[in-house]
Motif scaffolding. Sequence first.
Motif, PDB file in Angstrom:
ATOM      1  N   VAL A   1       0.871  -1.177   0.000  1.00 12.14           N
ATOM      2  CA  VAL A   1       0.000   0.000   0.000  1.00 12.14           C
ATOM      3  C   VAL A   1       0.907   1.225   0.000  1.00 12.14           C
ATOM      4  N   VAL A   2       0.637   2.172  -0.908  1.00 11.42           N
ATOM      5  CA  VAL A   2       1.466   3.373  -1.027  1.00 11.42           C
ATOM      6  C   VAL A   2       0.821   4.503  -0.240  1.00 11.42           C
ATOM      7  N   GLN A   3       1.639   5.255   0.470  1.00 12.58           N
ATOM      8  CA  GLN A   3       1.099   6.392   1.223  1.00 12.58           C
ATOM      9  C   GLN A   3       2.006   7.611   1.083  1.00 12.58           C
ATOM     10  N   GLY A   4       1.367   8.776   0.855  1.00 18.73           N
ATOM     11  CA  GLY A   4       2.106  10.038   0.833  1.00 18.73           C
ATOM     12  C   GLY A   4       1.864  10.758   2.147  1.00 18.73           C
ATOM     13  N   GLY A   5       1.066  11.839   2.092  1.00 17.55           N
ATOM     14  CA  GLY A   5       0.822  12.634   3.299  1.00 17.55           C
ATOM     15  C   GLY A   5      -0.315  12.108   4.157  1.00 17.55           C
ATOM     16  N   ASN A   6      -0.989  11.056   3.705  1.00 13.74           N
ATOM     17  CA  ASN A   6      -2.124  10.458   4.429  1.00 13.74           C
ATOM     18  C   ASN A   6      -3.240  11.478   4.689  1.00 13.74           C
ATOM     19  N   THR A   7      -3.479  12.345   3.728  1.00 10.75           N
ATOM     20  CA  THR A   7      -4.616  13.269   3.835  1.00 10.75           C
ATOM     21  C   THR A   7      -5.769  12.858   2.918  1.00 10.75           C
ATOM     22  N   GLY A   8      -5.616  11.753   2.220  1.00 12.82           N
ATOM     23  CA  GLY A   8      -6.662  11.257   1.324  1.00 12.82           C
ATOM     24  C   GLY A   8      -7.937  11.004   2.116  1.00 12.82           C
ATOM     25  N   LEU A   9      -9.086  11.137   1.449  1.00 12.20           N
ATOM     26  CA  LEU A   9     -10.365  11.086   2.163  1.00 12.20           C
ATOM     27  C   LEU A   9     -11.220   9.890   1.744  1.00 12.20           C
TER      28      LEU A   9
ATOM     29  N   ALA B   1      -0.293  17.198   2.316  1.00 10.75           N
ATOM     30  CA  ALA B   1      -0.535  16.449   1.063  1.00 10.75           C
ATOM     31  C   ALA B   1       0.724  16.505   0.204  1.00 10.75           C
ATOM     32  N   THR B   2       1.059  15.377  -0.416  1.00  7.37           N
ATOM     33  CA  THR B   2       2.286  15.303  -1.214  1.00  7.37           C
ATOM     34  C   THR B   2       1.963  15.364  -2.708  1.00  7.37           C
ATOM     35  N   VAL B   3       2.989  15.717  -3.464  1.00  5.95           N
ATOM     36  CA  VAL B   3       2.829  15.777  -4.916  1.00  5.95           C
ATOM     37  C   VAL B   3       2.452  14.391  -5.460  1.00  5.95           C
TER      38      VAL B   3
HETATM   39  P1  FAD Z   1      -2.383   9.927   0.539  1.00  2.00           P
HETATM   40  O1  FAD Z   1      -3.571  10.231   1.377  1.00  2.00           O
HETATM   41  O2  FAD Z   1      -1.190   9.453   1.233  1.00  2.00           O
HETATM   42  O3  FAD Z   1      -2.791   8.883  -0.602  1.00  2.00           O
HETATM   43  C1  FAD Z   1      -3.899   9.114  -1.420  1.00  2.00           C
HETATM   44  C2  FAD Z   1      -3.938   8.043  -2.519  1.00  2.00           C
HETATM   45  O4  FAD Z   1      -2.827   8.196  -3.390  1.00  2.00           O
HETATM   46  C3  FAD Z   1      -3.842   6.620  -2.000  1.00  2.00           C
HETATM   47  O5  FAD Z   1      -4.581   5.775  -2.848  1.00  2.00           O
HETATM   48  C4  FAD Z   1      -2.365   6.300  -2.102  1.00  2.00           C
HETATM   49  O6  FAD Z   1      -2.115   4.922  -2.210  1.00  2.00           O
HETATM   50  C5  FAD Z   1      -1.991   7.030  -3.372  1.00  2.00           C
HETATM   51  N1  FAD Z   1      -0.613   7.528  -3.401  1.00  2.00           N
HETATM   52  C6  FAD Z   1      -0.031   8.414  -2.549  1.00  2.00           C
HETATM   53  N2  FAD Z   1       1.220   8.682  -2.944  1.00  2.00           N
HETATM   54  C7  FAD Z   1       1.441   7.940  -4.066  1.00  2.00           C
HETATM   55  C8  FAD Z   1       2.549   7.785  -4.937  1.00  2.00           C
HETATM   56  N3  FAD Z   1       3.687   8.444  -4.739  1.00  2.00           N
HETATM   57  N4  FAD Z   1       2.424   6.947  -5.982  1.00  2.00           N
HETATM   58  C9  FAD Z   1       1.272   6.268  -6.209  1.00  2.00           C
HETATM   59  N5  FAD Z   1       0.203   6.371  -5.402  1.00  2.00           N
HETATM   60  C10 FAD Z   1       0.280   7.202  -4.356  1.00  2.00           C
HETATM   61  N6  FAD Z   1      -8.561  16.858  -2.244  1.00  2.00           N
HETATM   62  C11 FAD Z   1      -8.944  17.546  -3.353  1.00  2.00           C
HETATM   63  O7  FAD Z   1      -8.939  16.980  -4.456  1.00  2.00           O
HETATM   64  N7  FAD Z   1      -9.359  18.848  -3.259  1.00  2.00           N
HETATM   65  C12 FAD Z   1      -9.381  19.522  -2.082  1.00  2.00           C
HETATM   66  O8  FAD Z   1      -9.766  20.678  -2.028  1.00  2.00           O
HETATM   67  C13 FAD Z   1      -8.946  18.824  -0.917  1.00  2.00           C
HETATM   68  N8  FAD Z   1      -8.912  19.457   0.278  1.00  2.00           N
HETATM   69  C14 FAD Z   1      -8.550  18.757   1.382  1.00  2.00           C
HETATM   70  C15 FAD Z   1      -8.573  19.423   2.624  1.00  2.00           C
HETATM   71  C16 FAD Z   1      -8.237  18.735   3.776  1.00  2.00           C
HETATM   72  C17 FAD Z   1      -8.245  19.473   5.100  1.00  2.00           C
HETATM   73  C18 FAD Z   1      -7.892  17.366   3.712  1.00  2.00           C
HETATM   74  C19 FAD Z   1      -7.527  16.592   4.942  1.00  2.00           C
HETATM   75  C20 FAD Z   1      -7.871  16.696   2.494  1.00  2.00           C
HETATM   76  C21 FAD Z   1      -8.202  17.389   1.330  1.00  2.00           C
HETATM   77  N9  FAD Z   1      -8.193  16.766   0.078  1.00  2.00           N
HETATM   78  C22 FAD Z   1      -8.555  17.459  -1.044  1.00  2.00           C
HETATM   79  C23 FAD Z   1      -7.836  15.341  -0.037  1.00  2.00           C
HETATM   80  C24 FAD Z   1      -6.314  15.075  -0.134  1.00  2.00           C
HETATM   81  O9  FAD Z   1      -5.560  16.136   0.393  1.00  2.00           O
HETATM   82  C25 FAD Z   1      -5.903  14.811  -1.567  1.00  2.00           C
HETATM   83  O10 FAD Z   1      -6.543  13.644  -2.026  1.00  2.00           O
HETATM   84  C26 FAD Z   1      -4.396  14.636  -1.767  1.00  2.00           C
HETATM   85  O11 FAD Z   1      -4.152  14.519  -3.141  1.00  2.00           O
HETATM   86  C27 FAD Z   1      -3.828  13.419  -1.064  1.00  2.00           C
HETATM   87  O12 FAD Z   1      -2.416  13.536  -0.999  1.00  2.00           O
HETATM   88  P2  FAD Z   1      -1.591  12.650   0.051  1.00  2.00           P
HETATM   89  O13 FAD Z   1      -0.139  12.845  -0.212  1.00  2.00           O
HETATM   90  O14 FAD Z   1      -2.026  12.945   1.427  1.00  2.00           O
HETATM   91  O15 FAD Z   1      -2.019  11.185  -0.375  1.00  2.00           O
END
Ligand code: FAD
Length: 468
Positions: A78-86, A151-153
């Motif tokens: 399972v891949v995780q970046g910033g763990n802000t996914g919803l 949130a990560t790129v």
């Molecule tokens: P994660 O939560 O770590 O992962 C999300 C998904 O991407 C998972 O399926 C994971 O397996 C996959 N993943 C992560 N990194 C990689 C990688 N390097 N390669 C392959 N797969 C990967 N989203 C919006 O679209 N619009 C918004 O306005 C928005 N606002 C937000 C506001 C808040 C307060 C919060 C908490 C969340 C918000 N989000 C929003 C949701 C979230 O921030 C996005 O979905 C963001 O893109 C997730 O990034 P992350 O690095 O946290 O990914």
Amino acid sequence: MLGAGFVGKDGPMPDLARDLAAVVGETNVLVEPDLRAPFETDWTGRFHGPALMVVRPGATDEVAEVVRRAADEGVPIVVQGGNTGLVGGGVPAPGVAPLLLSTVRLTRLDQVDTAAGQLTVGAGVTLGRLQEAADRAGWTFPVDLAARDSATVGGMVATNAGGLKVVRYGPMRSQVLGVEAVLANGTVISRLGGLMKDNTGYDLSQLLVGSEGTLGIVTAVRIRLAPSQPEKVVALLGLPATADCVEVAAAMRRRVEGLEAAELFFQDGLDLVVRHAGLPAPMSREWPAYLLVECAGAADPSEGLFELLADLDLPEAATAVATDPAGRQRLWAYRERHTEAIASLGVPHKLDVSVPLDALADFERRVHGVVSGAAPAATLVLFGHIGDGNLHVNVVGPPDDNETVDDSVLRLVADMGGSISAEHGVGRAKARWLSLSRTESELAVMRAVKTALDPSGRFNPGVLLGDW
Ligand code: FAD
Ligand code: MLT
Ligand code: ZN
């Protein structure tokens, strides 16, 4: 010599952990339950499951080696970046015990190519750091969301994140020129050359955008920047009805230069934010619906905005305006702080959906009935990106694993010609309902792509396609 981290509370660690420590360093293989815990539950608290271990590679070749060694052992990842996914896509499902690969150490941040307006950035770089780097170079990175500091790129590419400025710049997909990624067999594909024109067959980078970690692990991204727009104005309008917000937002899209955001919220959500964040009420009286807009340009865009508002002649409306950074931020807080304010009520069922713009006001009216029918005691809070026809339906009250309300809302969305996921992705939360938004022929193609790239189904099992 292995350190204390390798002797877990449950006994000696698996051989795989020892092997991977040789690849990424001992401190980057987390096997202890308390060290794994922050990675095992999602931002909402609704999705969680144990990982076999958390592994944090620091470079692309380390990611590839981790993938190969996990494949040798038949261990899913399972891949995780910033763990802000919803939508629960970045945390393990109960009963799977995968290796959780965290990208937080992939923090490459190249110099901005100022002539081209591009840069290459590691998957683990946060949105906030990317925005700062672009600003320092005199450009801007235009995708923006409230989770910018975590949130990560890579996560934003994987989910094709939308956010607050899609109405002008499009979602993450529109900013991606190329991707470097590790595939399930451990090979690396790299399209980081930044060519503006490159018609040489299937666009593998764009295939990975929105694939939610099911096709490959994104390790770096070639990003397109936009010219900076230093002059900004934010206006918050109180209006009599959702339909008025739709109409005013549409007029602004047509006639106001530099419209960057058009956001919607309601009095109940505003009350919650005001209470939760300790903010003063933004207006002297309450309004049924609120429209927040931002315009930006090289020259002050206020005049165009005021002219339109005067032309529209809205006798029953109130407006608060700010052009200075602190004032703009104050107005944005009423919109941006909805997510955390809702989470303070309990674990939310987050249903991020889109409908055709001309159906949005009707959807907003009907969803109240659907939610109170499915979960009479629940609290419903709506808000969203009205410029994109995107509403966030938040329901607090039903137990985490009770999907009755999710089912009812997503069926209403499908009946009204909408999408069950506008911008957050499908994840584990909505995999069950994917067929409401995709035809059987489309699903067959998606399954074929998955099979071609990840035949053993080891990347993010259960995410997006379910048990395909
Ligand atoms: P994660 O939560 O770590 O992962 C999300 C998904 O991407 C998972 O399926 C994971 O397996 C996959 N993943 C992560 N990194 C990689 C990688 N390097 N390669 C392959 N797969 C990967 N989203 C919006 O679209 N619009 C918004 O306005 C928005 N606002 C937000 C506001 C808040 C307060 C919060 C908490 C969340 C918000 N989000 C929003 C949701 C979230 O921030 C996005 O979905 C963001 O893109 C997730 O990034 P992350 O690095 O946290 O990914
Ligand atoms: C937002 O627009 O603020 C986000 O998508 C987060 C959410 O839906 O709560
Ligand atoms: Zn959103």
